[in-house]
Design a protein around this motif. Sequence first.
Motif, PDB file in Angstrom:
ATOM      1  N   GLY A   1      -1.776  11.844   0.164  1.00 16.12           N
ATOM      2  CA  GLY A   1      -3.013  12.593   0.070  1.00 16.12           C
ATOM      3  C   GLY A   1      -3.725  12.740   1.402  1.00 16.12           C
ATOM      4  O   GLY A   1      -3.370  12.123   2.408  1.00 16.12           O
ATOM      5  N   CYS A   2      -4.776  13.568   1.402  1.00 14.31           N
ATOM      6  CA  CYS A   2      -5.595  13.766   2.586  1.00 14.31           C
ATOM      7  C   CYS A   2      -7.029  14.011   2.142  1.00 14.31           C
ATOM      8  O   CYS A   2      -7.307  14.198   0.957  1.00 14.31           O
ATOM      9  CB  CYS A   2      -5.090  14.925   3.430  1.00 14.31           C
TER      10      CYS A   2
ATOM     11  N   PRO B   1       0.817  -1.213   0.000  1.00  8.33           N
ATOM     12  CA  PRO B   1       0.000   0.000   0.000  1.00  8.33           C
ATOM     13  C   PRO B   1       0.853   1.267   0.000  1.00  8.33           C
ATOM     14  O   PRO B   1       1.867   1.342   0.678  1.00  8.33           O
ATOM     15  CB  PRO B   1      -0.799  -0.121   1.301  1.00  8.33           C
ATOM     16  N   TYR B   2       0.407   2.266  -0.786  1.00 14.12           N
ATOM     17  CA  TYR B   2       1.123   3.533  -0.878  1.00 14.12           C
ATOM     18  C   TYR B   2       0.354   4.681  -0.245  1.00 14.12           C
ATOM     19  O   TYR B   2       0.754   5.835  -0.362  1.00 14.12           O
ATOM     20  CB  TYR B   2       1.404   3.864  -2.350  1.00 14.12           C
ATOM     21  N   GLY B   3      -0.741   4.404   0.415  1.00 18.07           N
ATOM     22  CA  GLY B   3      -1.510   5.447   1.065  1.00 18.07           C
ATOM     23  C   GLY B   3      -2.894   4.940   1.404  1.00 18.07           C
ATOM     24  O   GLY B   3      -3.346   3.909   0.895  1.00 18.07           O
ATOM     25  N   CYS B   4      -3.577   5.667   2.290  1.00 21.18           N
ATOM     26  CA  CYS B   4      -4.912   5.268   2.705  1.00 21.18           C
ATOM     27  C   CYS B   4      -5.666   6.493   3.192  1.00 21.18           C
ATOM     28  O   CYS B   4      -5.150   7.277   3.991  1.00 21.18           O
ATOM     29  CB  CYS B   4      -4.824   4.223   3.814  1.00 21.18           C
TER      30      CYS B   4
ATOM     31  N   MET C   1     -12.994   3.078   2.625  1.00 20.76           N
ATOM     32  CA  MET C   1     -11.550   3.226   2.735  1.00 20.76           C
ATOM     33  C   MET C   1     -10.921   3.110   1.351  1.00 20.76           C
ATOM     34  O   MET C   1     -11.176   2.146   0.623  1.00 20.76           O
ATOM     35  CB  MET C   1     -10.971   2.167   3.672  1.00 20.76           C
ATOM     36  N   TYR C   2     -10.121   4.099   0.995  1.00 19.76           N
ATOM     37  CA  TYR C   2      -9.471   4.141  -0.316  1.00 19.76           C
ATOM     38  C   TYR C   2      -7.969   3.964  -0.130  1.00 19.76           C
ATOM     39  O   TYR C   2      -7.355   4.638   0.708  1.00 19.76           O
ATOM     40  CB  TYR C   2      -9.738   5.478  -1.007  1.00 19.76           C
TER      41      TYR C   2
END
Length: 211
Positions: A97-98, A55-58, A65-66
Amino acid sequence: NATMDVAVAGVIDGKIYVTAYTKISWDTSAKMVMAVFNTETQIWDTATETMIGRPYGCVVMAGKMYTRDARNSIVYDLKESKWETDKRLNMFKWEGGCVVDDLLYYFDIRGGKVLRAYDPRKSSWVVVKGLERLVAEGRFSASYYTGSCRGKLVLFFSKDRRIKGIRCAQISLERRHHQGRSEIWGKIDWCDDVLFRSDDLFVTKTLDVIL
C-alpha cells in the motif's frame, strides 16, 4: 552487535522508525524490535521490543505509523509511544500500500481485484470508483503494488502469468459526496509498459523523488 532482518520503516518528524527482527550473536532468540534513527544527530536510539510479528508493510498517516503482520493491523502512536491494534483497518489484508493525502490505498487482489482506500479519521474503507477499465486490463495479473507521486497514485502490476513484464498506471484521485456518503473516484492519466520480459525483477518499494 545485533543484525536486523525483514525490516519496514517509516519517517515521522525527521526520525526514521525501523521495525524488524533482531538477532544478537551471543543470544539464540530473535525478537521483533523498533529502532529510531535521528537524521539531525545521526544517532540511533536504543531498540525497544514491539508487539508485532513479521511485518508485511508500513505506511505513515497523520503522524502515526501503520503496519501489519500475519494477523493484525497495528498503529504506533508517536505522542503516546505505544502500539495499538486497529480492528477496522484489519478488515482487509492490505499489502503493497501507499498513502496519498493521509489516506491508505492498496489493490485488493483477493477481494474482487479493486483499489481500496482507508480513512484513519473515519476508520472506514471505500472502493475507489471509475477504474473498471484498468481492473479489466490487469485481470490476469499476479501481483500489484501502489506508490504515490506528487499527490497522485501509481499502480504497478504484472502483465499476466505468461507474458513477463511490468505495467504502470498513474491515477488522479478525487473525493466526492453522494447522498451523504463520501466517495473516491480515480481517473487514469496514463498506462504503459515500464519493464519488459523480466523474470527476476519486481517492485518492492517506491519513492517520490522531486528534483
